[in-house]
Every structure is written in C-alpha cells, then in structure tokens.
Design a protein around this motif. Structure first.
Motif, mmCIF file in Angstrom:
data_model
loop_
_atom_site.group_PDB
_atom_site.id
_atom_site.type_symbol
_atom_site.label_atom_id
_atom_site.label_comp_id
_atom_site.label_asym_id
_atom_site.label_seq_id
_atom_site.Cartn_x
_atom_site.Cartn_y
_atom_site.Cartn_z
ATOM 1 N N PRO A 230 62.320 7.330 74.306
ATOM 2 C CA PRO A 230 62.276 7.431 72.835
ATOM 3 C C PRO A 230 63.012 6.311 72.128
ATOM 4 O O PRO A 230 62.716 6.008 70.973
ATOM 5 C CB PRO A 230 62.950 8.792 72.570
ATOM 6 C CG PRO A 230 63.817 9.036 73.769
ATOM 7 C CD PRO A 230 63.065 8.446 74.915
ATOM 8 N N SER A 231 64.002 5.669 72.799
ATOM 9 C CA SER A 231 64.781 4.620 72.148
ATOM 10 C C SER A 231 64.266 3.224 72.461
ATOM 11 O O SER A 231 64.857 2.237 72.037
ATOM 12 C CB SER A 231 66.255 4.725 72.584
ATOM 13 O OG SER A 231 66.780 5.996 72.280
ATOM 14 N N HIS A 232 63.197 3.120 73.243
ATOM 15 C CA HIS A 232 62.690 1.806 73.640
ATOM 16 C C HIS A 232 61.931 1.167 72.484
ATOM 17 O O HIS A 232 61.211 1.826 71.746
ATOM 18 C CB HIS A 232 61.762 1.941 74.850
ATOM 19 C CG HIS A 232 61.607 0.671 75.627
ATOM 20 N ND1 HIS A 232 60.857 -0.387 75.170
ATOM 21 C CD2 HIS A 232 62.114 0.288 76.831
ATOM 22 C CE1 HIS A 232 60.891 -1.361 76.054
ATOM 23 N NE2 HIS A 232 61.649 -0.977 77.076
ATOM 24 N N ALA A 233 62.092 -0.151 72.352
ATOM 25 C CA ALA A 233 61.421 -0.868 71.273
ATOM 26 C C ALA A 233 59.921 -0.941 71.523
ATOM 27 O O ALA A 233 59.440 -0.762 72.632
ATOM 28 C CB ALA A 233 62.005 -2.277 71.158
ATOM 29 N N ASN A 234 59.174 -1.220 70.463
ATOM 30 C CA ASN A 234 57.728 -1.458 70.515
ATOM 31 C C ASN A 234 56.923 -0.237 70.941
ATOM 32 O O ASN A 234 55.767 -0.363 71.343
ATOM 33 C CB ASN A 234 57.407 -2.625 71.462
ATOM 34 C CG ASN A 234 58.114 -3.903 71.051
ATOM 35 O OD1 ASN A 234 58.284 -4.165 69.860
ATOM 36 N ND2 ASN A 234 58.546 -4.678 72.021
ATOM 37 N N GLY A 235 57.508 0.951 70.883
ATOM 38 C CA GLY A 235 56.757 2.151 71.224
ATOM 39 C C GLY A 235 56.352 2.247 72.679
ATOM 40 O O GLY A 235 55.324 2.843 73.010
ATOM 41 N N ALA A 236 57.155 1.680 73.573
ATOM 42 C CA ALA A 236 56.820 1.715 75.001
ATOM 43 C C ALA A 236 56.957 3.127 75.556
ATOM 44 O O ALA A 236 57.743 3.938 75.062
ATOM 45 C CB ALA A 236 57.736 0.766 75.776
ATOM 46 N N ARG A 237 56.163 3.419 76.575
ATOM 47 C CA ARG A 237 56.248 4.691 77.281
ATOM 48 C C ARG A 237 56.472 4.418 78.761
ATOM 49 O O ARG A 237 56.310 3.297 79.235
ATOM 50 C CB ARG A 237 54.981 5.505 77.060
ATOM 51 C CG ARG A 237 54.762 5.893 75.601
ATOM 52 C CD ARG A 237 53.468 6.648 75.402
ATOM 53 N NE ARG A 237 53.487 7.940 76.080
ATOM 54 C CZ ARG A 237 52.444 8.762 76.128
ATOM 55 N NH1 ARG A 237 51.307 8.416 75.548
ATOM 56 N NH2 ARG A 237 52.520 9.919 76.760
ATOM 57 N N LEU A 238 56.836 5.463 79.477
ATOM 58 C CA LEU A 238 57.144 5.328 80.899
ATOM 59 C C LEU A 238 55.870 5.554 81.713
ATOM 60 O O LEU A 238 55.258 6.613 81.643
ATOM 61 C CB LEU A 238 58.214 6.338 81.303
ATOM 62 C CG LEU A 238 58.819 6.173 82.701
ATOM 63 C CD1 LEU A 238 59.624 4.884 82.782
ATOM 64 C CD2 LEU A 238 59.698 7.367 83.040
ATOM 65 N N ALA A 239 55.467 4.539 82.467
ATOM 66 C CA ALA A 239 54.305 4.649 83.351
ATOM 67 C C ALA A 239 54.793 4.934 84.765
ATOM 68 O O ALA A 239 55.633 4.212 85.297
ATOM 69 C CB ALA A 239 53.482 3.369 83.321
ATOM 70 N N ALA A 240 54.271 5.998 85.371
ATOM 71 C CA ALA A 240 54.631 6.378 86.740
ATOM 72 C C ALA A 240 53.460 6.043 87.659
ATOM 73 O O ALA A 240 52.323 6.436 87.392
ATOM 74 C CB ALA A 240 54.958 7.863 86.817
ATOM 75 N N VAL A 241 53.734 5.320 88.751
ATOM 76 C CA VAL A 241 52.695 4.842 89.659
ATOM 77 C C VAL A 241 52.953 5.386 91.060
ATOM 78 O O VAL A 241 54.029 5.162 91.631
ATOM 79 C CB VAL A 241 52.665 3.297 89.702
ATOM 80 C CG1 VAL A 241 51.511 2.818 90.589
ATOM 81 C CG2 VAL A 241 52.531 2.719 88.304
ATOM 82 N N LEU A 242 51.978 6.083 91.599
ATOM 83 C CA LEU A 242 52.055 6.629 92.959
ATOM 84 C C LEU A 242 50.811 6.218 93.724
ATOM 85 O O LEU A 242 49.688 6.404 93.244
ATOM 86 C CB LEU A 242 52.162 8.158 92.918
ATOM 87 C CG LEU A 242 52.197 8.874 94.279
ATOM 88 C CD1 LEU A 242 53.438 8.480 95.069
ATOM 89 C CD2 LEU A 242 52.133 10.381 94.094
ATOM 90 N N GLY A 243 50.987 5.652 94.918
ATOM 91 C CA GLY A 243 49.855 5.233 95.733
ATOM 92 C C GLY A 243 48.983 6.415 96.128
ATOM 93 O O GLY A 243 49.484 7.482 96.483
#
Length: 417
Positions: A110-123
């Motif tokens: 929520p505090s990250h600039a530019n409206g970034a979100r967390l992307a989770a990557v699993l093989g």
C-alpha cells in the motif's frame, strides 16, 4: 468446507529435499501445525507426510525461496486478459519462459509508489509436484500459498521467525527473507531496509525480538525495532484467501478443491439417485466426446512435431509455434550457443540451487554477461555454479559489484583454457 473446522497448515520442504527423499524411497517429513480459525495453535510438530490427519482441510505453504515476489505496476486490464498478461509482465525478472509459471497479484504494497502491487511467481512444475504429492497421500488441499504473503496488522512493519527464516513485511517493498543461520547477511539486509525512505518502525513478538537482539549489535538503531505482546502479522488461516492456484488450476492437476459441506448431508441420498440416472445417459456422450478429443490431440501433436521437430511441447503448441515464427522474423539466430539467451540459460541451470528470487539484474557488453544476485546466495552455491559453468567450457568468475557488495557472476563467450 466448514469455516469452524481446525486447519492443518504444512510448511512444504524445498524441491531438493523432496527429490532426495523420493530417490531414497523415504516419505518426506514436514513441519506442521493444527490451528483454530482464529490462528491459535492447537498442536504441531515435525511428522512424515503420510501420518498427518486426512480429515482436516489443508493449507500448504510453499518454501519462500521457491516463490518469486516482485513489485510491478499492472496494466489497465482485468479478468482473463490480465491473467494472460501477468506471466509476460514479470518475464524480465525470470530465467525461464513466461508460460512455465503461475503468476498472481496481491495488494501487499500500500505504501509503494506508482501504484505497484506484489506479483507472486511459482513454477508450474513445482506446483504440479506439490499438488500431486498431496493427492497421493490423501490430503484435503484447501489452498496453496506462502508465508511471505502474510500482511501486517497495523501501520508498522512486521517481522517474525519461521523455521530457519527471518521474514519482514513493511508495505513499502517486497517482503525480506534471510536465513537465520547467517547473522552477517541478516544484519546487512535489515540495515538496508531500515535506511529506505519512508521505512516504518518494525515490530516483533517479544521472543523474536530477543532472538534478533542476540544476533545483531546496536548498529541497527534499536529505536526502529520494537517488541510487542501481540503478533504484528495476520494469522495463518487468512492465507486461505491468498491461494497461488485458483480452483480451476487445482482441478486441472487432479485435485478437487474443498466446498462448503454444511447442510448437504440431508440432500445426499436423493442427489445420488438423480446422479445415477443422469450418468447412464451421459456415459454414451462422454465416450463419444473422449474419442473426438483424442483424435484432435493426436492431430495437434503430429502437426506440432512436423513444424518444430526438435522443440518439446511444454506449453500451448500455438504459442510455441508463434514464438518460433517471431524469432525467425526478427532474424534471431536461435542455434547460436554463444548468444545472450544461451548464456542466460546456462546461468539459470548453474544457479539451480540458489533462492528462486535471488537475481537482481543483468547486463550484456563486450560479449560478456554480468548477472547480479542478492546477498542470500551463499559461497557454497557460488562455488557450485562456477564449477558447472566451467564444465560447460565457459569462462566464468564471481566479482564484487562496484556499486554494491552484492555478488556478480560474470560469464564470457568462448571456452576456458
């Protein structure tokens, strides 16, 4: 699934440990806890997978080193279009192909600039292995998630110990994961996080705070690290809402996601009668459909083999054929074993024992590939990678970056002497 029923939480081992146990004919041992839905621990310990309770819904937590977490700004898409675009959004951070990963988005920044979100990557291969093993042992898989997706309960940062890992989430950057057995790495990574602009105060439970204080000296700035009587992070059962695989993906792997069973027992008998009547009529249609599908799949395989005889069909054949067409149209020499893509592939194979999200960035200049990694890559892993690259007759060496203390793997074209 009964929302009042206790939850079985399993911390899944690393792929290497699982593979080693399977090769030796052993059932893997896992850390587990049985939790009330409030998060209170009922009991737990370390046990063989085949001895865990089969009557409880199960939440499997992927090893954090095998889940890539990246801060990304998603495109202005939604639904199926966004889901299709996500693997290509994180492609610059990965060494494998986009189609080989499950990618999901979470609002943990929520505090990250530019409206970034967390992307989770699993093989996909790793996910398929975990789900298959759960099915084999009769576990009722309710969700597949990871502990690094937990969120803080307040505005401050939250840190906690989990097994052999120290985890920190602060809402301004991707979660921090460092091994507890490497105090020097822990100190450097924690100092760097505390010095970030806007970094909040970090809260830990009293026991975890005492452990952290024993591992690092006063140079961290104790005024930004506080002990608290209550857990500063959401309870583990909340991760059921943050499954890395959706219900459709679990079904494709042969797992039936658990459904709410409340009030169904009285309807079971008449439902079975109706189902038996319906099955008689559907069996003939199903048989015809299966024969038609088998014919179509055979035709697809034959066409694909003729078009790309030396490339395995590991994803949608149309996507793979389209990619080969783009490569040819762009004039790419895919057979050039000394090119950038080939060297990246060699580095990916050589660093197979490194944490999944340890690569920071890479550069290509003067026929030399330089790949920078996080500090959590151990000297043992560096040495093993170096031996593998030299065995492939590549000129490789480890350097200390000029702009940071992070390890840099440098690989040049041409064979070693």
């Amino acid at each position: 699934m009964n929302n009042n029923q206790p939850l079985l939480v399993i911390w899944w081992p690393k792929a290497l440990d699982q593979t080693r146990a399977e090769e030796e004919g052993r059932t893997i041992r896992v850390r587990y806890e049985v939790l009330a839905r409030s998060g209170d621990k009922l009991h737990g310990g370390d046990e063989a997978l085949n001895k865990l309770p089969k009557d409880l819904p199960c939440l499997v937590l992927v090893n954090p080193t095998e889940l890539g977490l990246f801060a990304v700004v998603p495109p202005k898409l939604s639904g199926a279009k966004l889901k299709e675009a996500l693997p290509f959004l994180v492609e610059p951070y990965l060494l494998n192909e986009p189609e080989e990963n499950h990618v999901s988005l979470w609002s943990n920044l929520p505090s990250h600039a530019n409206g970034a979100r967390l992307a989770a990557v699993l093989g996909k291969i790793r996910a398929r292995s975990i789900v298959s093993t759960c099915t084999q042992h009769g576990l009722k898989l309710a969700g597949l998630s990871c502990e690094t997706l937990r969120e803080r309960t307040g505005s401050e940062g939250a840190a906690w110990l989990s097994g052999q890992d120290f985890i920190l989430v602060d809402g301004i950057d991707t979660p921090l994961l460092t091994p507890t057995g490497q105090p020097a790495v822990l100190k450097v990574m924690l100092q760097r996080r505390l010095q970030q602009l806007g970094a909040p105060m970090i809260q830990l439970s009293s026991n975890d705070h005492a452990w952290l204080h024993s591992q690092v000296d006063g140079a961290l700035g104790e005024n930004k690290i506080q002990a608290t009587d209550r857990a500063p992070v959401e309870p583990l059962p909340r991760l059921l809402t943050k499954s890395l695989l959706g219900a459709d993906e679990l079904r494709k792997m042969g797992m039936r996601p658990m459904a709410n069973q409340g009030g169904l027992s009285k309807l079971l008998t008449p439902a079975l009668v109706l189902a038996a009547v319906a099955v008689l009529g559907l069996n003939a249609l199903a048989f015809k459909a299966e024969r038609a599908n088998a014919a179509i799949e055979t035709q697809i395989t034959e066409s694909y083999t003729q078009a790309l005889p030396n490339i395995p069909m590991v994803a949608d054949p149309l996507l793979l054929i389209e990619r080969e067409k783009r490569n040819l149209n762009a004039g790419l020499d895919t057979s050039n074993a000394q090119g950038l893509s080939a060297l990246l592939h060699e580095v990916g194979q050589a660093m197979d024992q490194a944490p999944f999200n340890s690569m920071v960035d890479f550069a290509w200049a003067d026929n030399t590939l330089s790949v920078r990694f996080n500090a959590n890559v151990t000297e043992e892993q560096q040495g093993a990678a170096l031996q593998k690259l030299k065995a492939r007759r590549l000129d490789a060496k480890w350097l200390t970056g000029a702009k940071s203390n992070l390890p840099v793997l440098q690989v040049k074209k041409g064979a070693t002497r």
